[in-house]
Each structure stands twice: as structure tokens, then as C-alpha cells.
Design a protein around this motif. Sequence first.
Motif, PDB file in Angstrom:
ATOM      1  N   ALA A 250       0.840  -1.197   0.000  1.00  0.00           N
ATOM      2  CA  ALA A 250       0.000   0.000   0.000  1.00  0.00           C
ATOM      3  C   ALA A 250       0.878   1.251   0.000  1.00  0.00           C
ATOM      4  O   ALA A 250       1.930   1.289   0.631  1.00  0.00           O
ATOM      5  N   VAL A 251       0.426   2.269  -0.741  1.00  0.00           N
ATOM      6  CA  VAL A 251       1.097   3.572  -0.705  1.00  0.00           C
ATOM      7  C   VAL A 251       0.381   4.417   0.348  1.00  0.00           C
ATOM      8  O   VAL A 251      -0.802   4.728   0.197  1.00  0.00           O
ATOM      9  N   ASP A 252       1.116   4.763   1.404  1.00  0.00           N
ATOM     10  CA  ASP A 252       0.541   5.505   2.520  1.00  0.00           C
ATOM     11  C   ASP A 252       0.631   7.010   2.247  1.00  0.00           C
ATOM     12  O   ASP A 252       1.491   7.453   1.485  1.00  0.00           O
ATOM     13  N   PRO A 268       4.424  -2.366  -8.452  1.00  0.00           N
ATOM     14  CA  PRO A 268       3.465  -3.464  -8.253  1.00  0.00           C
ATOM     15  C   PRO A 268       2.647  -3.264  -6.969  1.00  0.00           C
ATOM     16  O   PRO A 268       2.716  -4.077  -6.055  1.00  0.00           O
ATOM     17  N   ILE A 269       1.876  -2.181  -6.888  1.00  0.00           N
ATOM     18  CA  ILE A 269       1.150  -1.894  -5.650  1.00  0.00           C
ATOM     19  C   ILE A 269      -0.317  -2.296  -5.762  1.00  0.00           C
ATOM     20  O   ILE A 269      -0.866  -2.420  -6.861  1.00  0.00           O
ATOM     21  N   ASP A 270      -0.917  -2.507  -4.590  1.00  0.00           N
ATOM     22  CA  ASP A 270      -2.306  -2.967  -4.536  1.00  0.00           C
ATOM     23  C   ASP A 270      -3.261  -1.883  -4.066  1.00  0.00           C
ATOM     24  O   ASP A 270      -4.428  -1.899  -4.413  1.00  0.00           O
ATOM     25  N   VAL A 271      -2.752  -0.994  -3.219  1.00  0.00           N
ATOM     26  CA  VAL A 271      -3.646  -0.085  -2.506  1.00  0.00           C
ATOM     27  C   VAL A 271      -3.083   1.334  -2.476  1.00  0.00           C
ATOM     28  O   VAL A 271      -1.874   1.520  -2.303  1.00  0.00           O
ATOM     29  N   LEU A 272      -3.969   2.337  -2.639  1.00  0.00           N
ATOM     30  CA  LEU A 272      -3.596   3.735  -2.377  1.00  0.00           C
ATOM     31  C   LEU A 272      -4.366   4.190  -1.148  1.00  0.00           C
ATOM     32  O   LEU A 272      -5.584   4.022  -1.083  1.00  0.00           O
ATOM     33  N   LYS A 273      -3.660   4.777  -0.188  1.00  0.00           N
ATOM     34  CA  LYS A 273      -4.349   5.326   0.976  1.00  0.00           C
ATOM     35  C   LYS A 273      -4.385   6.844   0.851  1.00  0.00           C
ATOM     36  O   LYS A 273      -3.339   7.496   0.929  1.00  0.00           O
ATOM     37  N   ILE A 274      -5.565   7.379   0.633  1.00  0.00           N
ATOM     38  CA  ILE A 274      -5.696   8.838   0.458  1.00  0.00           C
ATOM     39  C   ILE A 274      -5.370   9.526   1.777  1.00  0.00           C
ATOM     40  O   ILE A 274      -5.971   9.212   2.813  1.00  0.00           O
ATOM     41  N   ASP A 275      -4.433  10.455   1.749  1.00  0.00           N
ATOM     42  CA  ASP A 275      -3.996  11.102   2.976  1.00  0.00           C
ATOM     43  C   ASP A 275      -5.157  11.805   3.676  1.00  0.00           C
ATOM     44  O   ASP A 275      -6.039  12.385   3.052  1.00  0.00           O
ATOM     45  N   ARG A 276      -5.078  11.751   5.001  1.00  0.00           N
ATOM     46  CA  ARG A 276      -6.082  12.346   5.885  1.00  0.00           C
ATOM     47  C   ARG A 276      -6.383  13.800   5.541  1.00  0.00           C
ATOM     48  O   ARG A 276      -7.517  14.245   5.615  1.00  0.00           O
ATOM     49  N   SER A 277      -5.349  14.556   5.150  1.00  0.00           N
ATOM     50  CA  SER A 277      -5.554  15.993   4.911  1.00  0.00           C
ATOM     51  C   SER A 277      -6.603  16.233   3.813  1.00  0.00           C
ATOM     52  O   SER A 277      -7.373  17.180   3.887  1.00  0.00           O
ATOM     53  N   LEU A 300      -6.257   2.610 -12.543  1.00  0.00           N
ATOM     54  CA  LEU A 300      -5.024   1.836 -12.347  1.00  0.00           C
ATOM     55  C   LEU A 300      -5.315   0.476 -11.707  1.00  0.00           C
ATOM     56  O   LEU A 300      -4.401  -0.280 -11.404  1.00  0.00           O
ATOM     57  N   LYS A 301      -6.596   0.181 -11.478  1.00  0.00           N
ATOM     58  CA  LYS A 301      -7.036  -1.069 -10.852  1.00  0.00           C
ATOM     59  C   LYS A 301      -6.435  -1.232  -9.454  1.00  0.00           C
ATOM     60  O   LYS A 301      -5.989  -2.319  -9.066  1.00  0.00           O
ATOM     61  N   LEU A 302      -6.395  -0.142  -8.708  1.00  0.00           N
ATOM     62  CA  LEU A 302      -5.897  -0.194  -7.340  1.00  0.00           C
ATOM     63  C   LEU A 302      -7.060  -0.042  -6.381  1.00  0.00           C
ATOM     64  O   LEU A 302      -8.033   0.667  -6.675  1.00  0.00           O
ATOM     65  N   GLN A 303      -6.923  -0.695  -5.235  1.00  0.00           N
ATOM     66  CA  GLN A 303      -7.914  -0.505  -4.184  1.00  0.00           C
ATOM     67  C   GLN A 303      -7.639   0.846  -3.539  1.00  0.00           C
ATOM     68  O   GLN A 303      -6.488   1.280  -3.470  1.00  0.00           O
ATOM     69  N   VAL A 304      -8.686   1.539  -3.065  1.00  0.00           N
ATOM     70  CA  VAL A 304      -8.445   2.848  -2.480  1.00  0.00           C
ATOM     71  C   VAL A 304      -9.036   2.902  -1.070  1.00  0.00           C
ATOM     72  O   VAL A 304     -10.141   2.427  -0.826  1.00  0.00           O
ATOM     73  N   ILE A 305      -8.240   3.429  -0.141  1.00  0.00           N
ATOM     74  CA  ILE A 305      -8.678   3.547   1.251  1.00  0.00           C
ATOM     75  C   ILE A 305      -8.560   5.007   1.665  1.00  0.00           C
ATOM     76  O   ILE A 305      -7.507   5.616   1.474  1.00  0.00           O
ATOM     77  N   ALA A 306      -9.638   5.556   2.204  1.00  0.00           N
ATOM     78  CA  ALA A 306      -9.600   6.939   2.682  1.00  0.00           C
ATOM     79  C   ALA A 306      -9.230   6.932   4.158  1.00  0.00           C
ATOM     80  O   ALA A 306      -9.843   6.223   4.955  1.00  0.00           O
ATOM     81  N   GLU A 307      -8.234   7.737   4.514  1.00  0.00           N
ATOM     82  CA  GLU A 307      -7.768   7.795   5.904  1.00  0.00           C
ATOM     83  C   GLU A 307      -8.410   8.965   6.631  1.00  0.00           C
ATOM     84  O   GLU A 307      -8.750   9.979   6.018  1.00  0.00           O
TER      85      GLU A 307
END
Length: 363
Positions: A250-252, A268-277, A300-307
Motif C-alpha cells: 500500500a502507498v501511505d 506493483p502496488i495494490d492499494v492507495l491510501k488517500i492522505d487524511r488531509s 489503475l485497478k488499485l484498491q483505495v482507502i480513505a484515511e
Amino acid sequence: RLGGDEFVVLLSENQSAEDAAHTAEKILSVLAAPHSIGQQQLHITSSIGISTYPNDATDAESLIKNADTAMYLAKEEGRNNYQFFHHEMNIHAVERQLIEAHLRTAMENSEFILHYQPKVDLQSGRITSAEALIRWQHPAWGMIMPTRFIPVAEACGLIVPLGRWVLLQACAQAKRWENCGYALDSVAVNVSALEFRRKDFVDSVESALRVTNLNPQNLQLEITESVLMRDAQASATILQQLKTLGVQLAVDDFGTGYSSLSYLSQFPIDVLKIDRSFVQDIHNSNGIIVSAVIAMSNSLKLQVIAEGIEETVQLEFLRAHHCSEGQGFLFSQPVSAQNFTNLLRSGISSPINTLYQATGSLG
Ligand code: C2E
Ligand code: CA
Ligand code: CA
């Protein structure tokens, strides 16, 4: 020459701080030029600390000491820069020394603990996974948060054994949850810059998985965007080795690190974590960055997580824009492993589900 690779320059003719800054810039640019030695082109970086008389000190010894303190900040800021001394730096420097001294014994005394924060499927409210976050329970100072001691641990190298401990603990906990029938998609571990660049990092991940018998797919490594982009070429190689092990990547803090999009699509990443800001800014900005990152992740076929989701309006926005997962105080603070188990066990009556029953119609 003060000793080793440290030099002092006394600017006796200078009238103002700007003059000193100007001189520092000239020194930096001259030293940055490559040196031809034999057949090699060698590059050196320099870091400069500046203290001024009589503002910062009135005797030579204190002037040099304060310049030295400022120089350490210049090094921390990534070298090849200069910093002026401020009095708060001394307070800061003393605190850091104290933390470093205590960190050395904290490992032996088992003063660290991992807390876990749930990641939640934004459509259903189900807890999908957990992020491990370290805390330091100091016998006299109480609970110390990682932002206060991780940078110190990185600066003195203690982050390496500490990071290994975190990996092992988190993998063991993931396995325990699996054995209790609460299989999570993954448990995520934060990886610092220093760990990520070490030759033996991939080995230590492999060893933690082997010792705990955890399926590699159930471990997610979070690496910040700025660490990945610092040397994108080298990062791609390390990421590839980690991917070969089978772990998730995951890209933090995504959005804060000036990604080159061409590299991002190659990693070769699976996840993007959208920064809290950006999540916190949704109501001011109409969420344009957040919706752009979600759209990009989809392409980009990546999973996305909002922080850092704290408010229901943020949750509504993210659900409406089909962000798959989220994390934040709205759902839960990071909690002890025991309390996380309770969250998993309470299922339908958990605070997260109650929240979903209240907002269920908004999705
Ligand atoms: P991070 O990886 O970005 O972790 C998220 C941080 O945001 C955590 O702070 C978490 O408690 C906090 N957070 C979560 N939800 C919310 C929210 O809704 N609002 C707000 N305001 N904050 C929220 P924490 O635990 O203090 O950790 C801070 C940083 O320390 C982490 O940032 C990570 O960079 C680092 N860190 C924590 N544990 C470890 C570790 O085991 N190893 C390494 N290398 N770094 C760690
Ligand atoms: Ca993280
Ligand atoms: Ca983050």
C-alpha cells in the motif's frame, strides 16, 4: 576544522542574517559540484547550521553548540540545506536525547504495544482489515505516541529492531485472529524509510511470515509515497521483491509525496491510501482531490482507502464516490488487540454497525 567532517566558518563582516544565508547558499552550491577523483565522479552533500551573535549566544562555545544543533536539523531535513538556530531547538534536542536514551532500554523492558485500527468496507460497514500502530508505554511518562519517538528511532537506527518486532507481533496477531475464526483480509504494518532501504528487509518480512505461519496475502506493508518517490528506480526493485513474496503493498499518505504517475503505474502496488488531509478538506474543496484519486485508482485497478474519516458528511461523500474502504475516528480509534477482538466479536451490535444503521440510507 572542528573535527571529523565538521567545519566552522566565522562571518565577522556580516551585518545581517540574510548575509549569512547568502553565504550558506554559496557554500552549498560550491560543494555540490562533482569531484573527479581518479576515474570516478564523486558527489558530496553538506548541511549547514547557523547561529548569530548576540541573538543566539554571547560566547564562542555556545554559538558553536547552537550552530551544531541547527546543523542536525539541516541533516534531518534531507541534507544539502541550511537552518538557522532557534531556542526551541534546544528544548527539542534535549527531549530527543532523553527519548533516545530511554528507547534503548524500552525494547528489553517490553514497553511497546501495538494498537489496531479497523479498516471498514464503506458500503457494508464490515471490518475488512486492521492497521497496526505502535505505542510506547513508558513507566514514568505514560503512553507516548509514535510521532514523538519514531523519528528518533529512525535517526539512531533503533527503528530496525523495532520494526522487526512490529512485523513479528502483527503477523502473530493476524494468525491469532485467523485461528479464532475472524480471518481479516490483512493486517497492515507501517514501514519506515530506513527499513525499506535495508538489504535484509525482504528477508525479515519473509522470516516473520515463516515464524508465524501467516499467509503472505494477509500481510499488507504500508510505505509512504514520499519514501517511494525518493529513489523511484530503487523502490521499484524492492517493491518487486516484496511482491514476489506475495504480500500486499500500500502507498501511505497518498497525495503528499509528489508522485510521478509514470512510476506509480509501474510499481506493483495494490492499494492507495488517500492522505487524511484531503479527507478532512472535503467540505472546503468539494472533495475534488479525493474524487480524482478515487477515479485514478479505479483506472489503475488499485484498491483505495480513505484515511482519517471523522465526520458523517465525509463518509457520505466517499460512499457516493464509490471509495471502497475507509479508516478513521468515526468508526474507531486504534485500540488494543483485545478491544479489536471485541469489535470483531460484537458484529452487528458494534459501534460501526450502529453507525451504518443510522446512515444506511445515504449510500
Ligand atoms: P499513519 O501511518 O498515517 O497512521 C495513521 C495515523 O492517523 C495514526 O496515528 C492514527 O491514529 C491516526 N488517525 C486514524 N484515524 C484518524 C482520524 O480520524 N483523525 C485523525 N486526526 N487521526 C487519525 P498514530 O498512531 O499516532 O501514528 C502516527 C504515525 O506514526 C503513523 O502515521 C505512522 O507513520 C507512524 N507509525 C505508527 N506505528 C508505526 C510502526 O509500527 N512503524 C513505523 N515505522 N511507523 C509507525
Ligand atoms: Ca499507515
Ligand atoms: Ca497515513
